[in-house]
Design an enzyme around this catalytic site. Structure first.
Site, PDB file in Angstrom:
ATOM      1  N   GLU A 195     -19.344  -8.912   8.966  1.00  7.36           N
ATOM      2  CA  GLU A 195     -19.867  -8.769   9.888  1.00  7.36           C
ATOM      3  C   GLU A 195     -21.120  -9.636  10.546  1.00  7.36           C
ATOM      4  O   GLU A 195     -21.375  -9.174  12.084  1.00  7.36           O
ATOM      5  CB  GLU A 195     -21.374  -7.560   9.117  1.00  7.36           C
ATOM      6  CG  GLU A 195     -19.874  -6.064   8.626  1.00  7.36           C
ATOM      7  CD  GLU A 195     -19.340  -6.929   7.305  1.00  7.36           C
ATOM      8  OE1 GLU A 195     -18.374  -5.428   7.100  1.00  7.36           O
ATOM      9  OE2 GLU A 195     -18.919  -8.102   6.992  1.00  7.36           O
ATOM     10  N   ARG A 201     -25.020  -5.928   5.874  1.00 12.12           N
ATOM     11  CA  ARG A 201     -25.097  -7.700   5.764  1.00 12.12           C
ATOM     12  C   ARG A 201     -24.700  -8.319   6.999  1.00 12.12           C
ATOM     13  O   ARG A 201     -24.452  -9.589   6.295  1.00 12.12           O
ATOM     14  CB  ARG A 201     -22.812  -7.631   5.371  1.00 12.12           C
ATOM     15  CG  ARG A 201     -22.689  -7.006   4.358  1.00 12.12           C
ATOM     16  CD  ARG A 201     -21.636  -6.122   4.193  1.00 12.12           C
ATOM     17  NE  ARG A 201     -20.803  -7.158   3.883  1.00 12.12           N
ATOM     18  CZ  ARG A 201     -19.880  -7.142   2.812  1.00 12.12           C
ATOM     19  NH1 ARG A 201     -20.260  -6.384   1.626  1.00 12.12           N
ATOM     20  NH2 ARG A 201     -18.995  -8.685   3.041  1.00 12.12           N
ATOM     21  N   LYS A 259       0.996  -1.260   0.214  1.00  9.25           N
ATOM     22  CA  LYS A 259      -0.439  -0.011  -0.152  1.00  9.25           C
ATOM     23  C   LYS A 259       0.807   1.754   0.211  1.00  9.25           C
ATOM     24  O   LYS A 259       2.230   1.643   0.589  1.00  9.25           O
ATOM     25  CB  LYS A 259      -0.684  -0.236   0.829  1.00  9.25           C
ATOM     26  CG  LYS A 259      -1.358  -1.254   0.780  1.00  9.25           C
ATOM     27  CD  LYS A 259      -3.039  -1.027   2.037  1.00  9.25           C
ATOM     28  CE  LYS A 259      -4.596  -1.689   2.139  1.00  9.25           C
ATOM     29  NZ  LYS A 259      -4.610  -1.858   3.277  1.00  9.25           N
TER      30      LYS A 259
END
Length: 620
Positions: free
Chosen positions: A365, A393, A279
């Site tokens: 989740e 979700r 990243k």
């Protein structure tokens, strides 16, 4: 800045005309362009700097858009947008009428699947691959998924299904959780090319055909192959799921990526390529702190993001983080849970001060909620910090595992209402509607920061499931600092904030400020309702008896929201009273600045005045 190679590319067909030796220079130009562009507009930075070479390689090898690229989450697709004809559009990234920060099918033929939430790419790509097979087409389908998204259950459900379906699917794991390390070297490059090459795979298929006459020998050969691969690569899990695993390889090395992708494009069946990226690649500040540079506002790329002074702006997220630490100090039963949103949900300080009571469960989740349910069963006091749009979700777990059993779980629901630049996939437009219909659940919407802290305590002290839903950022107008105490509010009780006549405005959440401003012009009464469930029926009765017109205001879809609950309450009490329900429309709301969108949707003070006047005229 000069971009001589990038200037020649208007679509991937132009890219494929470049000699391979020019691609590294193109990558550097693209990286410089994205850094300059995102610094001017804001947006996701670290993830996009990390996928530049991979994006170039994919469009160079695959005949897009005929070959399908399915990105997961999609916040790493800025290079993809630039290479597919949207370079000029980057100047209006995530602004009203500008291009989206995520792939959208209605924005470009190269955006094959609309995304924004994680872990959907393999499922969608598998569906496409099966359709390609069944239609007898030759196109290829590639899913690109990150290591974070791979932690979600749906990704493994899709992998498990793909391994037993005879379809040509390539899954690329973009693993950016670690820097390029020693295993990603010359030996690994050689193995990746060898294992993805036609010769090796032809020999493999021939061997399987011969050994299929003697099943025990075939199984022995497969185990031997897995063990040999396992000495070099971490692919045994994916091999067991039915994929041919290749990698890991350096995701920034085009000389490794391109030949490996060329080989994989020719192979049949489910293939899995593991690439390692970093990243923030190429921008030292983002490499050093990829979390800080994950999602950025406008900044000076030369000097980097400057830390604010004075502890940062007061926001609902910060209020929650401070409350969580204070309540944890007061009650050792408190356990904090987040599905991979520590920083975004304001839990960093809690995670540092109470590491044994902090659980980041990853992008999972559903697991987060049932994990909280299990904790509650044993007398702990779980607090789940989750974004409104991500709570969608785990709706079954909320109903079946928590509310049905009336378990003591507190929900801190961030990003309720309009979120701004992230757009339709992230607007918290539906939570009041899908929460209000669930039995046993208390639902609150604070008008300001001080009330948010009180409501969090109220939810925590309630012996069953309770949710506090608050917006991104701070309340409109001046933020209201909370008292340092841990006092709660009377359950199900609102308050009158302004006395007027004729019209009564029932405000749910932070639109109270706009309602009060509108009430000055209308001489209306304003009630801060606080609770969506249980509603303050006594207050509603009083307002209905003393006013000619009731108006509900909420930053939630008008269908099934707080206004609908007020209408149901009035019906139950036998009132036939004009009621104007104001909220978000029955449509998905695009990206833009929050205040700008509220005005456009008729929910700022000026619009409220006009809409109430017009309705009043229509019923008199």
């Amino acid at each position: 800045m000069a971009f001589p190679l990038l200037d020649t590319i208007s679509d991937p067909a132009d890219l494929r005309q470049l000699p391979r030796e020019q691609l590294p220079a193109l990558a550097e130009e693209l990286r410089a362009f994205l850094l300059d562009s995102v610094a001017k507009t804001g947006g996701h930075l670290s993830s996009n700097l990390g996928t530049i070479e991979l994006t170039i390689a994919l469009h160079y090898v695959f005949a897009t858009p005929e070959d399908r690229l399915v990105w997961d989450v999609g916040h790493q697709t800025y290079a993809h947008k630039v290479l597919t004809g949207r370079r000029a559009g980057m100047a209006g990234l995530r602004t009203k009428a500008g291009i989206s920060g995520f792939p959208r099918r209605d924005e470009s033929a190269y955006d094959t699947f609309g995304v924004g939430h994680s872990s959907t790419s393999i499922s969608a790509a598998l569906g496409m691959a099966v359709a390609v097979r069944d239609k007898g087409e030759a196109r290829r389908v590639v899913a690109i998924i990150g290591d974070g998204a791979m932690s979600a259950g749906q990704a493994f459900e899709a992998l498990n299904n793909a391994g037993v379906i005879d379809a040509n699917l390539l899954v690329i794991l973009n693993d950016n959780d670690m820097s390029i390390s020693s295993p990603v070297g010359a030996l690994n490059k050689y193995l990746a090319r060898l294992l993805s090459g036609r010769t090796f795979n032809a020999a493999r298929r021939a061997g399987e055909k011969v050994l299929s006459m003697a099943p025990p020998l075939l199984q022995l050969a497969k185990r031997a192959e897995e063990h040999v691969k396992g000495m070099f690569v971490p692919g045994t899990l994916f091999e067991e799921l039915g994929f041919n695993y290749i990698g890991p390889i350096d995701g920034h090395d085009l000389d490794s990526l391109i030949p490996t992708l060329h080989n994989l494009r020719e192979l049949q069946g489910p293939q899995f390529l593991h690439v390692i990226t970093r990243k923030g690649q190429g921008y030292k500040l983002a490499e050093a702190d990829p979390v800080l540079y994950h999602g950025v506002a406008k900044f000076d790329a030369n000097n980097g993001i400057q830390s604010g002074k004075g502890g940062g702006k007061l926001s609902f997220t910060r209020i929650f983080g401070d409350w969580l630490c204070d309540m944890a100090a007061a009650d050792t039963r408190l356990v904090g849970i987040t599905p991979a949103m520590c920083e975004g949900s304001g839990m960093t300080r809690f995670a540092e001060s109470h590491p044994g009571r902090y659980h980041d469960v990853g992008i999972a989740e559903q697991h987060a909620l049932t994990f909280a349910a299990g904790l509650a069963c044993e007398g702990m006091k779980p607090v789940v910090a989750i974004y409104s749009t991500f709570l969608q979700r785990a709706y079954d777990q909320l109903i079946h595992d928590i509310a049905l059993q009336n378990l003591d779980v507190t929900f801190a629901i961030d990003r309720g209402g309009l979120v701004g630049a992230d757009g339709a996939t992230h607007q918290g437009a539906f939570d009041l509607s899908f929460l209000a219909c669930i039995p046993n659940l208390v639902v609150m919407a604070p008008a300001d920061e001080a009330e948010c802290r009180q409501m969090l305590t109220t939810a925590y002290q309630h012996p069953g499931p309770a949710a506090v839903r608050y917006p991104r950022g701070s309340s409109s107008g001046s933020a209201v600092p909370p008292a340092p105490t841990l006092d709660g509010l009377p359950l199900g009780k609102g308050e009158i904030r302004r006395r007027g006549s004729g019209v009564a405005i029932l405000a749910f959440g932070t639109l109270l400020t706009a309602a009060l401003e509108a009430a000055e012009s209308l001489d209306a009464t304003v009630a801060n309702m606080r609770f969506v469930k249980p509603l303050d029926l006594t207050l509603i009765r009083e307002l209905a008896e003393t006013h000619d017109l009731l108006v509900t205001v909420e930053e939630n879809t008008i269908i099934g929201g707080a206004g609908s609950e007020v209408a149901r309450a009035l019906e139950g009490m036998g009132f036939v009273k004009p009621l104007l329900r104001l909220g978000l429309p029955d449509s998905f709301i695009e990206h833009g600045e929050q205040g700008e969108m509220l005005a456009e949707l008729g929910l700022n003070s000026a619009a409220l005045i006009e809409r109430i006047k017009m309705f009043k005229q229509s019923v008199t």
